[in-house]
Design a protein around this motif. Structure first.
Motif, PDB file in Angstrom:
ATOM      1  N   UNK A 187      22.071  38.518  49.746  1.00 42.82           N
ATOM      2  CA  UNK A 187      22.925  38.684  50.669  1.00 42.82           C
ATOM      3  C   UNK A 187      23.087  39.648  51.941  1.00 42.82           C
ATOM      4  N   UNK A 188      23.592  39.074  53.125  1.00 37.66           N
ATOM      5  CA  UNK A 188      23.420  40.013  54.332  1.00 37.66           C
ATOM      6  C   UNK A 188      24.630  40.889  53.969  1.00 37.66           C
ATOM      7  N   UNK A 189      24.763  42.184  54.371  1.00 37.87           N
ATOM      8  CA  UNK A 189      25.800  43.115  54.377  1.00 37.87           C
ATOM      9  C   UNK A 189      27.091  42.360  55.028  1.00 37.87           C
ATOM     10  N   UNK A 190      27.972  42.477  54.454  1.00 42.69           N
ATOM     11  CA  UNK A 190      29.452  41.919  55.052  1.00 42.69           C
ATOM     12  C   UNK A 190      30.125  43.034  56.008  1.00 42.69           C
ATOM     13  N   UNK A 191      30.867  42.500  56.873  1.00 36.81           N
ATOM     14  CA  UNK A 191      31.598  43.334  57.874  1.00 36.81           C
ATOM     15  C   UNK A 191      32.841  43.830  57.031  1.00 36.81           C
ATOM     16  N   UNK A 192      33.027  44.881  57.097  1.00 31.26           N
ATOM     17  CA  UNK A 192      34.233  45.480  56.678  1.00 31.26           C
ATOM     18  C   UNK A 192      35.329  46.011  57.321  1.00 31.26           C
ATOM     19  N   UNK A 193      36.339  45.496  56.760  1.00 28.82           N
ATOM     20  CA  UNK A 193      37.879  45.566  57.773  1.00 28.82           C
ATOM     21  C   UNK A 193      38.310  46.932  57.656  1.00 28.82           C
ATOM     22  N   UNK A 245      41.835  41.468  51.292  1.00 26.23           N
ATOM     23  CA  UNK A 245      42.094  42.177  52.321  1.00 26.23           C
ATOM     24  C   UNK A 245      42.558  41.102  53.627  1.00 26.23           C
ATOM     25  N   UNK A 246      42.991  41.649  54.382  1.00 23.25           N
ATOM     26  CA  UNK A 246      43.404  40.809  55.644  1.00 23.25           C
ATOM     27  C   UNK A 246      43.345  41.527  56.795  1.00 23.25           C
ATOM     28  N   UNK A 247      43.005  41.188  57.924  1.00 22.45           N
ATOM     29  CA  UNK A 247      42.786  41.820  59.206  1.00 22.45           C
ATOM     30  C   UNK A 247      44.295  42.574  59.764  1.00 22.45           C
ATOM     31  N   UNK A 248      45.362  41.962  59.246  1.00 25.24           N
ATOM     32  CA  UNK A 248      46.671  42.778  59.643  1.00 25.24           C
ATOM     33  C   UNK A 248      47.215  43.482  58.803  1.00 25.24           C
ATOM     34  N   UNK A 249      46.447  43.810  57.375  1.00 22.76           N
ATOM     35  CA  UNK A 249      46.781  44.649  56.347  1.00 22.76           C
ATOM     36  C   UNK A 249      46.265  45.887  56.678  1.00 22.76           C
ATOM     37  N   UNK A 250      47.115  47.310  56.632  1.00 21.76           N
ATOM     38  CA  UNK A 250      46.623  48.319  57.016  1.00 21.76           C
ATOM     39  C   UNK A 250      46.806  49.233  55.781  1.00 21.76           C
ATOM     40  N   UNK A 251      46.335  48.682  54.750  1.00 20.57           N
ATOM     41  CA  UNK A 251      46.558  49.545  53.342  1.00 20.57           C
ATOM     42  C   UNK A 251      45.299  49.199  52.469  1.00 20.57           C
ATOM     43  N   UNK A 252      44.952  49.852  51.535  1.00 16.36           N
ATOM     44  CA  UNK A 252      43.735  49.476  50.595  1.00 16.36           C
ATOM     45  C   UNK A 252      44.278  48.441  49.708  1.00 16.36           C
ATOM     46  N   UNK A 253      43.317  47.688  49.400  1.00 18.72           N
ATOM     47  CA  UNK A 253      43.547  46.257  48.342  1.00 18.72           C
ATOM     48  C   UNK A 253      43.023  46.648  47.255  1.00 18.72           C
ATOM     49  N   UNK A 254      43.219  45.654  46.121  1.00 19.22           N
ATOM     50  CA  UNK A 254      42.504  45.799  44.942  1.00 19.22           C
ATOM     51  C   UNK A 254      40.955  45.210  45.145  1.00 19.22           C
ATOM     52  N   UNK A 255      40.533  44.646  46.149  1.00 21.22           N
ATOM     53  CA  UNK A 255      39.217  44.490  46.523  1.00 21.22           C
ATOM     54  C   UNK A 255      38.523  45.939  46.678  1.00 21.22           C
ATOM     55  N   UNK A 256      39.305  46.670  47.539  1.00 25.29           N
ATOM     56  CA  UNK A 256      38.707  48.000  47.894  1.00 25.29           C
ATOM     57  C   UNK A 256      38.501  48.859  46.503  1.00 25.29           C
ATOM     58  N   UNK A 257      39.536  48.626  45.584  1.00 25.58           N
ATOM     59  CA  UNK A 257      39.391  49.253  44.440  1.00 25.58           C
ATOM     60  C   UNK A 257      38.057  48.779  43.445  1.00 25.58           C
TER      61      UNK A 257
END
Length: 397
Positions: free
Chosen positions: A69-75, A116-128
């Motif tokens: 897979x190509x690297x994914x853009x990180x929010x 994750x969502x563009x409007x979210x300004x805090x870490x998510x479970x996906x980040x964990x």
């Protein structure tokens, strides 16, 4: 690049049409939607040529290849677990209830967002997941990272995460067929008098797009996304405090719709403590939504034969899941933040240990806020009884 896949007659016979997406789904044992994602993200070679057309015809002897897979853009960019826990200490409370090469089950704390969502300004479970579960790759080009179902931000409890495309496929299929599911605990105002079934169509509330609401078939003309839903609510224990009218209930879902439990309770004129979005107006409005996914049942993607001997057997079957349970063995592991009835192991196996389809039943201990509320307003001895997994499963058997 993955090893070359040579198309066989067996693979062609397993598909209605010899299209690239269908054949790829069969060969990789993944849903067709994931196969389409691989093609869309330019990760598929057909006879050493990049192929981006899902309807491309595949013939006997053709060779498929899957590119890395190509690297994914990180929010956002969090480089360590310390970085996200400093911003949101709740991540320190995540407990892994089960983990092996195929999937893991965690006990999600409240106030953590899953995706994750563009409007979210805090870490998510996906980040964990990115920081703590390195074997979990981005599955098929999307940003779900193995998550096959969700819990609302304020809801806590058991959550399954796939580690491989094959496990993701298996768990998604189980979720769709209801072979995988959860039993919830909720604290409500205005007690139910008896066990109650709610069956209705749910859709977006016409005046508040943040909510789901009960609608009729007639409303389908004016609302898109109208979906059938069914829940069963079983009263467990009433509040002993003379000034309060509270109840602990268990909930079994037969469908998995957005905000299903909350919307169904609203249709009954009941509300979960803290659920101001759905109309709770009592004195406990400062609490989060006191809803917890307490028990999860799921069959292992590779069958029960790989399970370790430390799991327990439940004495009664989970109705509609597996009728072959026959015995019960309990062992305890101390957890200082739990009630006595929650001190038992967090993973149980329901079913005949020799059966490859025996479902696992995982218990996700309650978090401190919910425990403190229960201990303040309910009889502790009775709580120990009704919070037993066996007691809750018997309510629905």
């Amino acid at each position: 690049m993955q090893n070359a896949i040579i198309i066989t007659q067996k693979a062609l016979d397993a598909t209605p049409k010899p299209r690239l997406d269908s054949v790829l789904s069969v060969c990789l044992q993944i849903p067709r939607a994931q196969a389409l994602q691989l093609i869309k993200h330019q990760q598929i070679l057909l006879n050493d040529t990049l192929c981006t057309k899902a309807s491309a015809q595949v013939a006997l002897g053709d060779v498929l290849g899957v590119l890395t897979p190509h690297s994914q853009p990180q929010t956002r960019d969090y480089d360590s677990l310390e970085a996200i826990t400093e911003l949101k200490p709740e991540f320190l409370d995540i407990e892994i209830l089960h983990q092996d090469s195929e999937f893991l089950v965690i006990n999600k704390p409240p106030n953590i967002v899953i995706h994750e969502a563009p409007s979210l300004k805090e870490p998510t479970l996906v980040d964990w997941i990115k920081l703590t579960q390195s074997p979990i790759r981005n599955l098929c080009g999307d940003l779900r990272y193995g998550i096959v179902h969700r819990l609302d931000r304020q809801t806590s409890g058991a959550l399954a995460i796939a580690k491989t495309p094959q496990a993701h496929n298996a768990l998604s299929a189980q979720l769709k067929s209801r072979q995988m599911g959860r039993y919830y605990l909720a604290l409500i105002a205005n007690p139910l008098k008896k066990a109650t079934i709610v069956e209705c169509y749910l859709g977006r509330h016409p005046k508040n797009r943040l909510k789901m609401t009960k609608l009729t078939r007639h409303d389908a003309r004016a609302h898109t996304g109208l979906r059938y839903s069914k829940s069963v609510f079983a009263p467990l224990l009433d509040c002993t405090h003379s000034r309060q009218s509270l109840q602990l209930v268990a909930v079994k879902l037969f469908t998995g719709r957005t905000h299903q439990i909350r919307a169904h309770l609203e249709s009954l004129g009941r509300h979960i403590i803290g659920d101001t979005l759905y109309g709770y107006k009592g004195e406990f409005g400062e609490y989060r939504v006191l809803l917890h996914a307490y028990l999860m049942y799921v069959s292992h993607p590779k069958g029960s034969s790989i399970l370790s001997q430390e799991h327990c057997l439940l004495s009664r079957f989970v109705k509609g899941v597996n009728p072959s349970c026959s015995s019960l063995r309990d062992h305890t592991a101390s957890k200082s933040h739990c009630l006595d009835s929650l001190d038992s192991t967090t993973s149980l196996v329901a079913g005949d240990s020799d059966s490859i389809d025996s479902p696992l039943v995982f218990k996700a201990p309650l978090f401190a806020d919910m425990i403190a509320f229960l201990e303040r307003y309910f009889d502790k001895d009775k709580l120990n009884e009704v919070l037993s997994p066996r007691y809750i499963l018997d309510c629905f058997a």
